[in-house]
Design a protein around this motif. Structure first.
Motif, PDB file in Angstrom:
ATOM      1  N   PHE A  34     -20.314 -20.377   1.834  1.00 31.61           N
ATOM      2  CA  PHE A  34     -18.951 -20.332   2.337  1.00 31.61           C
ATOM      3  C   PHE A  34     -19.009 -19.988   3.821  1.00 31.61           C
ATOM      4  O   PHE A  34     -19.738 -19.068   4.237  1.00 31.61           O
ATOM      5  CB  PHE A  34     -18.136 -19.297   1.564  1.00 31.61           C
ATOM      6  N   PHE A  35     -18.250 -20.719   4.629  1.00 32.16           N
ATOM      7  CA  PHE A  35     -18.311 -20.585   6.082  1.00 32.16           C
ATOM      8  C   PHE A  35     -18.020 -19.151   6.538  1.00 32.16           C
ATOM      9  O   PHE A  35     -18.622 -18.655   7.492  1.00 32.16           O
ATOM     10  CB  PHE A  35     -17.312 -21.563   6.718  1.00 32.16           C
ATOM     11  N   GLY A  36     -17.107 -18.467   5.849  1.00 30.36           N
ATOM     12  CA  GLY A  36     -16.741 -17.100   6.220  1.00 30.36           C
ATOM     13  C   GLY A  36     -17.883 -16.115   6.098  1.00 30.36           C
ATOM     14  O   GLY A  36     -17.894 -15.068   6.762  1.00 30.36           O
ATOM     15  N   GLU A  37     -18.867 -16.429   5.261  1.00 34.56           N
ATOM     16  CA  GLU A  37     -20.027 -15.536   5.115  1.00 34.56           C
ATOM     17  C   GLU A  37     -20.961 -15.656   6.311  1.00 34.56           C
ATOM     18  O   GLU A  37     -21.679 -14.725   6.651  1.00 34.56           O
ATOM     19  CB  GLU A  37     -20.781 -15.871   3.824  1.00 34.56           C
ATOM     20  N   VAL A  38     -20.942 -16.828   6.958  1.00 27.53           N
ATOM     21  CA  VAL A  38     -21.837 -17.091   8.090  1.00 27.53           C
ATOM     22  C   VAL A  38     -21.147 -16.786   9.417  1.00 27.53           C
ATOM     23  O   VAL A  38     -21.739 -16.191  10.321  1.00 27.53           O
ATOM     24  CB  VAL A  38     -22.307 -18.567   8.051  1.00 27.53           C
ATOM     25  N   GLU A  39     -19.892 -17.208   9.532  1.00 27.77           N
ATOM     26  CA  GLU A  39     -19.111 -17.002  10.769  1.00 27.77           C
ATOM     27  C   GLU A  39     -17.814 -16.282  10.407  1.00 27.77           C
ATOM     28  O   GLU A  39     -16.723 -16.863  10.408  1.00 27.77           O
ATOM     29  CB  GLU A  39     -18.819 -18.352  11.444  1.00 27.77           C
ATOM     30  N   GLY A  40     -17.916 -14.999  10.089  1.00 28.49           N
ATOM     31  CA  GLY A  40     -16.757 -14.230   9.639  1.00 28.49           C
ATOM     32  C   GLY A  40     -15.650 -14.161  10.662  1.00 28.49           C
ATOM     33  O   GLY A  40     -14.461 -14.284  10.333  1.00 28.49           O
ATOM     34  N   ALA A  41     -16.016 -13.975  11.941  1.00 27.19           N
ATOM     35  CA  ALA A  41     -15.003 -13.853  13.002  1.00 27.19           C
ATOM     36  C   ALA A  41     -14.217 -15.142  13.152  1.00 27.19           C
ATOM     37  O   ALA A  41     -12.983 -15.129  13.303  1.00 27.19           O
ATOM     38  CB  ALA A  41     -15.682 -13.481  14.321  1.00 27.19           C
ATOM     39  N   VAL A  42     -14.912 -16.271  13.110  1.00 26.38           N
ATOM     40  CA  VAL A  42     -14.241 -17.571  13.270  1.00 26.38           C
ATOM     41  C   VAL A  42     -13.343 -17.853  12.062  1.00 26.38           C
ATOM     42  O   VAL A  42     -12.197 -18.287  12.214  1.00 26.38           O
ATOM     43  CB  VAL A  42     -15.275 -18.705  13.452  1.00 26.38           C
ATOM     44  N   MET A  43     -13.834 -17.586  10.861  1.00 27.89           N
ATOM     45  CA  MET A  43     -13.027 -17.832   9.651  1.00 27.89           C
ATOM     46  C   MET A  43     -11.790 -16.949   9.655  1.00 27.89           C
ATOM     47  O   MET A  43     -10.699 -17.386   9.284  1.00 27.89           O
ATOM     48  CB  MET A  43     -13.867 -17.573   8.399  1.00 27.89           C
ATOM     49  N   ASN A  44     -11.959 -15.727  10.093  1.00 22.07           N
ATOM     50  CA  ASN A  44     -10.826 -14.797  10.163  1.00 22.07           C
ATOM     51  C   ASN A  44      -9.759 -15.336  11.122  1.00 22.07           C
ATOM     52  O   ASN A  44      -8.559 -15.265  10.849  1.00 22.07           O
ATOM     53  CB  ASN A  44     -11.322 -13.427  10.627  1.00 22.07           C
ATOM     54  N   LYS A  45     -10.208 -15.888  12.251  1.00 23.61           N
ATOM     55  CA  LYS A  45      -9.285 -16.462  13.236  1.00 23.61           C
ATOM     56  C   LYS A  45      -8.597 -17.703  12.670  1.00 23.61           C
ATOM     57  O   LYS A  45      -7.388 -17.904  12.863  1.00 23.61           O
ATOM     58  CB  LYS A  45     -10.051 -16.809  14.520  1.00 23.61           C
ATOM     59  N   LEU A  46      -9.346 -18.542  11.973  1.00 30.83           N
ATOM     60  CA  LEU A  46      -8.767 -19.756  11.373  1.00 30.83           C
ATOM     61  C   LEU A  46      -7.682 -19.402  10.361  1.00 30.83           C
ATOM     62  O   LEU A  46      -6.658 -20.081  10.249  1.00 30.83           O
ATOM     63  CB  LEU A  46      -9.858 -20.588  10.697  1.00 30.83           C
ATOM     64  N   LEU A  47      -7.898 -18.317   9.639  1.00 32.09           N
ATOM     65  CA  LEU A  47      -6.900 -17.861   8.667  1.00 32.09           C
ATOM     66  C   LEU A  47      -5.655 -17.346   9.379  1.00 32.09           C
ATOM     67  O   LEU A  47      -4.525 -17.653   8.992  1.00 32.09           O
ATOM     68  CB  LEU A  47      -7.489 -16.772   7.765  1.00 32.09           C
ATOM     69  N   SER A  48      -5.854 -16.551  10.445  1.00 28.25           N
ATOM     70  CA  SER A  48      -4.709 -15.983  11.157  1.00 28.25           C
ATOM     71  C   SER A  48      -3.916 -17.063  11.888  1.00 28.25           C
ATOM     72  O   SER A  48      -2.714 -16.950  12.079  1.00 28.25           O
ATOM     73  CB  SER A  48      -5.172 -14.909  12.151  1.00 28.25           C
TER      74      SER A  48
END
Length: 1048
Positions: free
Chosen positions: A877-891
């Motif tokens: 899952f992308f969020g496990e590798v790039e947590g900061a980016v996934m968090n931003k994509l969600l926000s």
């Protein structure tokens, strides 16, 4: 302006200038570390890769050819909107007829058993050699057959999953703790031999029947067809038919039970062990229509579950298991004050009865003790006499009989039963006695109530254990009826002879449901009067990893656990109350081993199934799921195109019923259709409408075979053999498969085979690649990496599929889906080639995925990585590798996070020791959220910047055209370690103890069984165990009252 103010202003201006310069310097320092990623370049890469990969997918799948062929027939087809209410009513009628056939088979067994017993005279000296299921075909050291172990012919039978059975005879299982030659058992086995003829006759009348049986009140179990039983490693067969749900439900009416356990000092040691086992055995005899609580007593009362103080709880599996675990915490000390316990029990039963929540039928108090110093007549006179609505069952623990008379008196004076339990071996048989007492009113009424269980797996049966190795345990429901003595001289005793039953596999129910009429995402489901599932596609999980397993034995799974979006139980309660109607809601359905989610709106239609406690529901997805179309071709055309070797049909769909006649059982569905259409098998019963549509799909899709063949023969095409398989499926369950490489060269050997359950047509779902393609924009492909069942994803292939629609609007049904499977390495190579392109004239690219300053990823619409520079991250899952980016994509709203499963966890996980040490309230896990992620369809491209500790991290996300994929390019020079990874781990919602108790006590709506046989005026209450009548000496003043009681 005043001079002073002017000076102040000048000073402020100077200070501001200095501050602004300092701020600008700091800003330059931070911004200077931000990597600029040009959107235009990423767009170019995405466009190049999208064009290339779609070209490959469209070419090898033949999607454009198939779309064209269906378009050619557009004027010749009729599109119909599905009438959900009419459909569910028709399906309910079909199920009603099927259930009626099963119950009629059971009724014939009841009549035969009762007639046989009526003609039989008990013979204490009867010698009879019967077929003992454990001993059959066993020989001694000299080669002679063992006693009760004569030769019993067993032949593998495909209708019984190739288990060795004897379809001419039944055999008899006797629990290990019972004597094979006990006169009561020998006599029962002798007269029940007459059932053999009815077993065989039933099977001839309805060849879809499987196991039929008679469970005797004496403990033996007669099963047809006969099968060999094997003891466990300790030489024991613990199976006792009288503990099975079907037996208990058929033998007794619903009941409210309070179990009182003596934990005074005299109960120490073996006595307390026997008492706990007795309680556990009583719990075994309680079913979903029953309610109970357990109170331990000495000089004080101790509720085994303090949270349920003063009330009763439903006897479902989870509650019973919890109480069992708490029994281990009981210890003996102090003095036994039985009067306090009896008062509490009577008050609780009375108050609970007035709430209207319980069984509103039978009530009982089970007393487990090593003695009673009094008969407590004043308590019984206050609460229970003269009507004696609460039965008292007393269990004397230990060998001493000093207080036996008092306990006998209590049982006999309150329409109960007394028994003494001296050893652990005595427990089960003695506990069973109370069932016979509770069955008396039903027997005297001669009411043969038909009962149906909810879906369950009885893994104790030999056939279940043997089947487990091949296909997993079989989910089933059982229809059962009680068998009574009809002898007039014993009528007032209400003698229960046993229970007869037959199993109905859930897959048999699914055969009555035409999947092709429910659409790609549609399904049918049925529930019981308690809201528990009989059949539902989510009841049979296709994966077993993590915490998403269903309950043990699959029993007592409530509809609210799978249709969890219905927070207010609107759908569930309407079905429990046997209403007919419609309900709609947005749902999130998990697919692909629970890792992906499909978001859609479902319309639910429901009605009751008459003659059963069940209600049936049908779910149809909005849009294409509400439409059906009919095509028309000649039988000759269709038969010709069904002959193609690449054609197969859904094995679990019922095009023709091949179960009705033994000679048809070896046929595949394809063979059956051909023989039916050519008139060679006039006895075959087939679904004419479905077959007509299969013929249409066969004709329309036939040209694709030649198309695939020409591609395979062209050596210049696919020279590196990156594309391995092409496939298609239609709405009628027809499939075609073409291999571009040899079978031995396939990277994924299981794809599209029976082992790959989620990617083939099943009784309750379309293939995963078909379902996901149907939710994509028409003309686009959905790409994914199949998830491995192992923890680490080891898949080396990519699947691409697209849907074929008949028309270009939302009212068009999806008629088919096509796709390819290619090597992951081939797919990734195409991506890296595209990502090295640039638009500059000199060929020098400003940025490249080869640069160490950036990381390039290809992710799908659920956030899983298909391509990464670190190959090990594939499938993560992308969020496990790039947590900061996934968090931003969600926000930013580029991705949405959904709760996809609401697990109504058993509440019983508290650490009592820790709780005792801490005075403050502890939080206990209850519900569990399982997150899943879906991209927002309207967002095609996004850039973003994340403020990290000492730098800004930039990224670009660009949709790959005509796909469900996104290219993500991330700055690799700024590290955001302070922002944690986003995972798909389940999240437990914790509640405090008081809320936990409130939720435990609140019970879901349920519908009581329609019949109740709690009492009968002709019942002979003197049959109360151990004695004939009363041997205790009640005070003389009570004799007139007792005479009055026993006259009632």
């Amino acid at each position: 302006m005043l001079p002073g103010n002017l000076n102040l202003l000048r000073a402020f201006g100077f200070f501001f200038s200095i501050s602004w310069m300092a701020f600008n310097t700091a800003l330059v320092d931070v911004v200077g570390s931000e990597q600029q990623i040009p959107l235009s370049v990423v767009k170019l890469w995405a466009s190049a890769f999208g064009g290339e990969i779609k070209s490959i997918a469209a070419k090898y799948s033949g999607s454009q050819l198939l779309q064209k062929k269906y378009k050619e027939y557009e004027k010749d087809v009729a599109i119909e909107e599905i009438d959900g209410l009419q459909l569910v009513k028709k399906l309910a009628k079909n199920m009603e007829e099927m259930f009626h056939k099963k119950s009629e088979a059971v009724r014939r067994l009841v009549e035969a058993a009762e007639d046989a017993y009526l003609k039989h005279e008990f013979d204490a000296d009867l010698q009879y050699e019967y077929f003992n299921a454990v001993l059959i075909n066993e020989r001694d050291e000299e080669g002679n057959y063992l006693e009760l172990g004569k030769e019993f012919i067993l032949v593998p039978n495909d209708h019984f999953n190739n288990l060795p059975v004897n379809i001419s005879l039944s055999d008899v299982q006797v629990p290990t703790n019972m004597y094979n030659k006990d006169p009561a058992i020998v006599n029962g086995v002798y007269w029940s031999e007459s059932l053999n003829k009815v077993f065989v006759d039933n099977f001839d009348r309805d060849p879809s029947l499987i196991w039929q049986y008679f469970g005797s009140a004496k403990g033996f179990f007669r099963q047809y067809p006969g099968i060999k039983w094997e003891p466990d490693e300790n030489g024991v067969i613990a199976f006792d038919c009288r503990n099975r749900k079907w037996y208990i439900q058929a033998a007794t009416s619903p009941k409210d039970v309070v179990i009182l356990v003596d934990v005074s000092g005299s109960m120490k040691g073996l006595r307390l062990t026997i008492a706990k086992q007795t309680v556990s055995s009583i719990l075994d005899t309680l079913g979903d229509d029953d309610f109970f609580n357990i109170i331990a007593y000495n000089e004080e009362l101790h509720y085994v579950e303090p949270c349920l103080n003063g009330t009763l709880v439903q006897a479902d599996r989870a509650n019973k298991e919890h109480f069992r675990e708490h029994l281990d915490k009981l210890f003996a000390k102090g003095i036994g004050m039985l009067d306090i316990a009896l008062n509490e029990a009577f008050n609780m039963l009375n108050e609970f009865n007035h709430t209207g929540q319980g069984s509103i039928c039978s009530q009982a108090i089970m007393l487990i003790t090593d003695g009673a110093v009094d008969t407590y007549d004043t308590i019984f006179a206050k609460y229970n006499w003269p009507d004696r609505k609460v039965r008292i069952f007393t269990y004397l623990i230990g060998r001493e009989a000093a207080f036996a008379d008092n306990l006998k008196w209590m049982a006999c004076a309150n329409k109960g039963f007394f028994t003494q339990i001296s050893t652990l071996a005595d427990v089960q048989e003695n506990v069973m006695e109370y069932l016979h007492v509770l069955s008396r009113p039903k027997v005297i009424d001669q009411e043969h109530d038909v009962v149906w269980t909810e879906a369950y797996i009885d893994s104790t049966l030999p056939q279940a254990q043997k089947l487990a190795d091949d296909q997993g345990l079989v989910l089933m429901t059982t229809v059962a009826m009680p068998v009574f003595s009809k002898q007039n001289e014993t009528r007032s005793k209400g003698i229960l002879l046993g229970v007869v039953g037959t199993d109905v596999p859930v897959k048999e129910l699914l055969k009555t449901i035409p999947k092709y009429k429910l659409g790609i995402h549609g399904y049918a489901f049925a529930i019981t009067n308690n809201g528990y599932i009989l059949t539902h596609p989510e009841l049979r999980p296709l994966y077993e990893e993590g915490k998403k397993r269903r309950k043990p034995n699959y029993s007592s799974v409530d509809l609210s656990e799978v249709e969890w979006e219905d927070r207010d139980d609107v759908l569930r309660n309407a079905m429990v109350n046997r209403k007919t109607g419609k309900f709609s809601m947005e749902v999130k359905k998990t697919v692909d081993k629970g890792k992906r989610v499909l978001v859609m709106t479902n319309d639910y239609y429901y009605t009751d199934i008459k003659g059963t406690p069940f209600s049936l529901g049908v779910a149809l997805s909005r849009g294409h799921g509400k439409y059906f179309f009919r095509g028309n071709v000649t039988v000759e055309e269709g038969l010709h195109d069904l002959e193609h070797p690449d054609v197969s049909l859904a094995d679990e769909w019922s095009y023709c019923n091949t179960d009705l006649h033994p000679e048809h059982r070896q046929m595949t569905q394809l063979e059956a259709i051909k023989r039916y259409l050519t008139g060679k098998e006039p006895l075959l019963q087939c679904d004419k409408e479905l077959i007509q549509e299969v013929l249409f799909d066969a004709v329309v899709s036939a040209p694709i075979e030649a198309y695939w063949t020409s591609l395979a023969l062209n050596k210049s095409e696919n020279s590196d053999k990156g594309v391995e398989v092409a496939f298609l499926g239609t709405r009628t369950g027809l499939s075609r498969i073409n291999l571009f490489v040899g079978p031995e060269q396939l990277t994924n050997q299981d794809f599209l085979t029976a082992e790959d359950k989620e990617n083939i047509f099943n009784a309750d779902h379309f293939p995963l690649w078909y379902r996901r393609a149907a939710e994509q924009i028409p003309g686009s492909f959905v790409y994914s990496i199949p998830f491995s069942t192992e923890t680490a994803n080891k898949s080396n292939v990519v699947t691409a599929s697209t849907a074929i629609q008949l028309l270009d609007d939302r009212k068009s049904p999806v008629v088919a889906a096509v796709g390819i499977q290619m090597k992951l390495e081939f797919f990734q190579r195409k991506f890296w080639t595209a990502s090295r392109q640039c638009a500059s004239l000199d060929g020098r690219c400003a940025i490249s995925c080869d640069d160490e300053t950036i990381n390039c990823y290809l992710i799908d619409n659920n956030g899983f990585i298909l391509v990464s520079e670190d190959y090990r991250q594939t499938g993560y899952f992308f969020g496990e590798v790039e947590g900061a980016v996934m968090n931003k994509l969600l926000s930013m709203g580029s991705f949405k996070r959904f709760l996809v499963e609401f697990n109504l966890c058993s509440w019983w996980h508290s650490d009592l020791t820790a709780k005792a040490q801490r005075l403050k309230q502890t939080l206990e896990p209850c519900d569990t959220e399982y997150p899943a992620f879906v991209s927002e369809r309207t967002i095609k491209e996004t850039t973003g910047t994340i403020a990290c500790d000492d730098c800004f991290k930039s990224f670009v996300i660009q949709q790959i055209p005509s796909s469900n994929l996104f290219m993500v390019v991330v700055d690799n020079e700024c590290f955001c370690d302070s922002i944690p990874p986003i995972t798909m781990a389940p999240i437990e919602i914790r509640y405090n103890e008081s809320l936990k108790c409130e939720r435990l006590k609140s019970q879901k709506i349920r519908r009581r069984p329609e019949s109740c046989h709690g009492f009968h005026p002709e019942e002979n209450a003197r049959e109360c165990g151990g004695v004939s009548g009363l041997s205790a000496k009640p005070p003389l003043v009570l004799l007139p009252l007792l005479l009055k009681i026993f006259s009632r």
